[in-house]
Design an enzyme around this catalytic site. Sequence first.
Site, mmCIF file in Angstrom:
data_model
loop_
_atom_site.group_PDB
_atom_site.id
_atom_site.type_symbol
_atom_site.label_atom_id
_atom_site.label_comp_id
_atom_site.label_asym_id
_atom_site.label_seq_id
_atom_site.Cartn_x
_atom_site.Cartn_y
_atom_site.Cartn_z
ATOM 1 C CB CYS A 49 3.104 17.728 15.432
ATOM 2 S SG CYS A 49 1.985 16.821 14.326
ATOM 3 C CD GLU B 141 -21.086 28.169 14.314
ATOM 4 O OE1 GLU B 141 -20.799 27.373 13.396
ATOM 5 O OE2 GLU B 141 -20.273 28.490 15.186
ATOM 6 C CB CYS C 57 0.023 19.942 18.654
ATOM 7 S SG CYS C 57 -1.481 19.122 19.219
ATOM 8 C CB CYS D 283 -1.262 13.129 18.972
ATOM 9 S SG CYS D 283 -1.997 12.873 17.335
ATOM 10 C CB CYS E 100 -4.903 19.372 14.502
ATOM 11 S SG CYS E 100 -4.886 17.590 14.180
#
Length: 309
Positions: free
Chosen positions: A217, A54, A220, A226, A210
Amino acid sequence: MTVPTKPTSSAQADALGALGADLHAPVIDWFEENARDLPWRRAEAGSWGVMVSEFMLQQTPVNRVLPVYEQWLARWPRPADLAAEAPGEAVRAWGRLGYPRRALRLHGAAVAITERHGGDVPAEHAQLLALPGIGEYTAAAVASFAYGQRHAVLDTNVRRVFARAASGVQYPPNATTAAERKLARALLPDDERTASLWAAASMELGALICTAKNESCVRCPIASRCAWRLAGKPAHEGPPRRGQTYAGTDRQVRGRLLAVLREAVAPVPQSVLDRVWEEPVQRARALDGLVADGLAEPLAGGLYRLPLA
DNA sequence: TAGCCGTGGAG
DNA sequence: TCTCCAAGGCT
């Protein structure tokens, strides 16, 4: 008689809850089918591996993190191993990942974990947040990914997914808003297990599908729900998202100076550092900045090195 | 809170 | 070549 558990009676909150319920399964199913096999996602990474990843992934792409991550964990498999080293060694091992203060903070976090938490990465969000280099996002990410807890994990990917899917706009605001946090909480699944999967899945969706540009898309899993796509994918309105110039800035000079210190095995004379940048005022300011940040240590005789303590 | 803090790949 | 962007944090 059941007492309402929701603090608000807002119809909007209910609508968002319903939207979330519609999104969870398709996004999580997609994730389990398409998630990248990243080392920090394996069980063997442990909480320390998750935390290291992270830090490294803050503003740095996955591909560039991978090799440094592997070397880092091999050298410092536990927080105490890193804490026992000089902070300058962390800066050196950080290599060219960028934003080297992150290396310093990761070292500082390792020291704090060793001193305050018995050498184990804390599981509590508040304790994570108290560590250097850990802000709202990273605390939630570590608690969620390493410990399976339920937190709204709002990174740039998730913010973009939510902006599009729920708010119907192309991009989220420049800085994270209270409205975004509220939305993220409203969309969070109720149980821990699903919530932590959702966090990882929604982030991966933003990273792979995205995306900021050239979103896909057609691949997706929630394209049919969406809001942005259903609205015809209107272009971003308002002020242009400020781009960062780099050439000629102090950051560039600092980068050059630190590169010399990283690669040096012995203290470096000022005269050597002077060669990295022509303009003396900016050069001096950059070097002073590195010293002030604890990234460089001035010695007697105009010598500099990475920090020993 | 807006600005600062690195680096390199992609289009 | 040049712009944009990449799992933010800190002040």
